[in-house]
Design an enzyme around this catalytic site. Structure first.
Site, PDB file in Angstrom:
ATOM      1  CD  GLU A 180       8.768 -44.367  -3.014  1.00 22.16           C
ATOM      2  OE1 GLU A 180       9.680 -43.195  -3.093  1.00 22.16           O
ATOM      3  OE2 GLU A 180       7.928 -44.587  -3.200  1.00 22.16           O
ATOM      4  CD  GLU A 372      12.932 -43.260  -6.068  1.00 16.31           C
ATOM      5  OE1 GLU A 372      12.088 -42.143  -6.102  1.00 16.31           O
ATOM      6  OE2 GLU A 372      12.653 -44.051  -6.344  1.00 16.31           O
TER       7      GLU A 372
HETATM    8  C1  BG6 Z   1       8.903 -42.567  -5.957  1.00 13.47           C
HETATM    9  C2  BG6 Z   1       9.217 -43.673  -6.730  1.00 13.47           C
HETATM   10  O1  BG6 Z   1       7.808 -42.953  -5.621  1.00 13.47           O
HETATM   11  O2  BG6 Z   1       8.526 -41.651  -6.433  1.00 13.47           O
HETATM   12  C3  BG6 Z   1       9.121 -43.842  -8.246  1.00 13.47           C
HETATM   13  O3  BG6 Z   1      10.036 -44.443  -6.587  1.00 13.47           O
HETATM   14  C4  BG6 Z   1       8.146 -42.168  -8.535  1.00 13.47           C
HETATM   15  O4  BG6 Z   1       8.614 -44.687  -9.033  1.00 13.47           O
HETATM   16  C5  BG6 Z   1       8.492 -41.103  -7.419  1.00 13.47           C
HETATM   17  O5  BG6 Z   1       8.559 -41.969  -9.658  1.00 13.47           O
HETATM   18  C6  BG6 Z   1       8.612 -39.896  -8.330  1.00 13.47           C
HETATM   19  O6  BG6 Z   1       7.334 -39.740  -7.929  1.00 13.47           O
HETATM   20  P1  BG6 Z   1       5.816 -39.824  -9.454  1.00 13.47           P
HETATM   21  O7  BG6 Z   1       3.983 -39.687  -8.828  1.00 13.47           O
HETATM   22  O8  BG6 Z   1       6.112 -38.182  -9.161  1.00 13.47           O
HETATM   23  O9  BG6 Z   1       6.420 -40.419 -10.840  1.00 13.47           O
END
Ligand code: BG6
Length: 474
Positions: A180, A372
């Site tokens: 990211e 993701e």
């Molecule tokens: C992304 C990141 O921003 O979102 C992860 O690459 C992160 O590291 C994921 O865990 C989800 O966000 P969160 O805050 O719910 O863990």
């Protein structure tokens, strides 16, 4: 019937800093994320508003133990294999390989750890997809050099990346450079190890750091290809298009600008040069970048594929300070009245994934990889021990359906690795109770629990999805 290609890479994703724990084991050095506490000081530290360069005995740091993947990886990977994973995304903790970041010789224990982990994946027929830097810069580089504000970081990162490409050659062929990368604009300490001096132009510092990361990313992409032409390297965007709040031209213009703020990074990584709109942005923000003569040549080494995270779409209006905003995944957005949101205020918008995918493919014409996606939710363990996470299944099903639509739109999609396939520490809040996994981990927000792993209902569902190559989503 499945519309997914037969070699589609189904899997899941984690990151070292949110799963491994063992923050000093095997000679590992401290990293930025090790400084980020749970609780009220978390956000100020992440955003670089509160300087935290050493540990405070009164704070609890979730990354220090996380889910202890460091000691559980064999059993955990076996569980992922049981679901039929074809790919497993994780990151290498830079400070396990180079504890301080500026050493010449790598830490043999760190190399051995990842070698063993990747071999374990291979044993199960799982292809590792490896992020070189996922929100964890060695603290020595922050304290000694000011992290990515310093051009020397390019050399340190190059040495680290080359070491990894050589050490894990034959085990890993899919690589991502910076997780990211656009998040450094929004969360400069967790994103890039940046701390600010009183009165300095933060935009200048952030974009200079971005330039260094972009050059470093291009350089190591070239090296990856030299070490092994089979290597494939991707960039990684915190994705999700901005919608205009209304059809008022001013709202549409703001949405365009907000999208550019994020896509700026990918424009460089995918096209190999700075986009034409950048000069004006820099001028208006009072930014004057130190760009070396050789940089233009280096930037020409573009990525092989475009990877991105997608949790939610975003929304922009001419007035982004109208009070009606939320900050899902640290990116400020106007609240979209047409969409429901998770318990953490992240809007749920499967169609937004198709819109984002089409935007990225129209713009870059390179294969996409969704690395993701997922729903952070509180899970309940029933009296009989079951975890019936139908809400998670619904979320994932809806997103996989639109992935199918996007494939029918003509988009080459390489794979899908939903986030936190095994429960882990949330990056934003540091909570364990914001869970994404198919596998539950018994650990709470304060670090208490047995660490026992339990299959959730979604585990069996996803197993079926993979076995049917996305043909059976019921
Ligand atoms: C992304 C990141 O921003 O979102 C992860 O690459 C992160 O590291 C994921 O865990 C989800 O966000 P969160 O805050 O719910 O863990």
């Amino acid at each position: 019937m499945s519309v997914f290609p037969t070699d589609f890479l189904w899997g899941g994703a984690i990151a070292a800093n949110q799963a491994e724990g063992a923050h000093l084991a095997g000679g590992k050095g401290l990293t930025t994320v090790d400084m980020i506490p749970y609780g009220e000081n978390r956000m100020p530290v992440k955003l670089g508003l509160r300087e935290q360069v050493s540990l405070d005995a009164d704070e609890y740091y979730p990354s220090h133990d996380a889910i202890d993947f460091y000691h559980h990886y064999k059993d955990d990977i076996a569980l992922l294999a049981e679901m039929g994973f074809k790919v497993f995304r994780t990151s290498i903790a830079w400070a396990r390989i180079f504890p301080k970041g500026d050493e010449l010789e790598p830490n043999a224990e760190g190399i051995a750890f990842y070698q063993s982990m990747f071999e374990e994946c291979k044993k199960h027929g799982i292809e590792p997809l490896v992020t070189l830097c996922h929100f964890d810069v060695p603290m020595h580089l922050v304290n000694e050099y000011g992290s990515w504000r310093n051009r020397k970081m390019i050399g340190f990162f190059e040495h680290y990346a080359r070491t990894c490409f050589e050490a894990f050659d034959g085990l890993v062929k899919y690589w991502l450079t910076f997780n990211e990368i656009n998040i450094l604009l929004h969360s400069p300490f967790s994103g890039a190890g940046l701390l600010f001096k009183e009165g300095e132009n933060k935009e200048q510092v952030k974009y200079q750091a971005a330039h260094h990361e972009l050059v470093a990313s291009a350089l190591v992409t070239k090296i990856a290809h030299e070490v092994n032409p089979e290597n494939q390297v991707g960039c990684m965007l915190a994705g999700g298009n901005f919608y205009p709040y209304s059809c008022k031209p001013e709202d549409v213009m703001m949405a365009l600008q907000k999208d550019r703020e994020n896509l700026f990074f990918i424009d460089v990584q995918a096209r190999g040069y700075y986009p034409s709109y950048a000069q004006r942005v820099f001028r208006e923000k009072g930014i004057c970048l130190d760009i070396h003569e050789e940089d233009a040549e280096i930037l020409k080494h573009t990525v092989d594929f475009i990877s991105f995270s997608y949790y939610a779409s975003r929304c922009a209006s001419a007035d982004m300070n109208n009070g009606n905003t939320s900050e899902a995944n640290v990116v400020k957005s106007i609240k979209n009245p047409h969409l429901a949101a998770s318990d953490w205020g992240w809007v749920i918008d499967p169609l937004g994934l198709r819109i984002t995918m089409n935007t990225l493919y129209d713009r870059y014409q390179k294969p996409l990889f969704i690395v993701e996606n997922g729903l952070g939710a509180k899970d309940v363990i029933e009296a009989d021990g079951d975890i019936n996470d139908d809400y998670r299944i619904d979320y994932l099903r809806a997103h996989i359906e639109v992935m199918g639509e996007a494939i029918e739109d003509g988009i080459p999609l390489m794979g899908y690795t939903p986030w936190g396939c095994i429960d882990l520490v949330a990056a934003s809040t540091g909570e364990m109770s914001k869970r994404y996994g198919f596998i539950h981990v018994d650990r709470d927000d304060k670090g208490k629990g047995t660490l026992t792993r339990t299959r959730k209902k979604s585990f069996y569902w996803y197993k079926k999805v993979i076995a049917s190559n996305g043909g059976d989503l019921a």
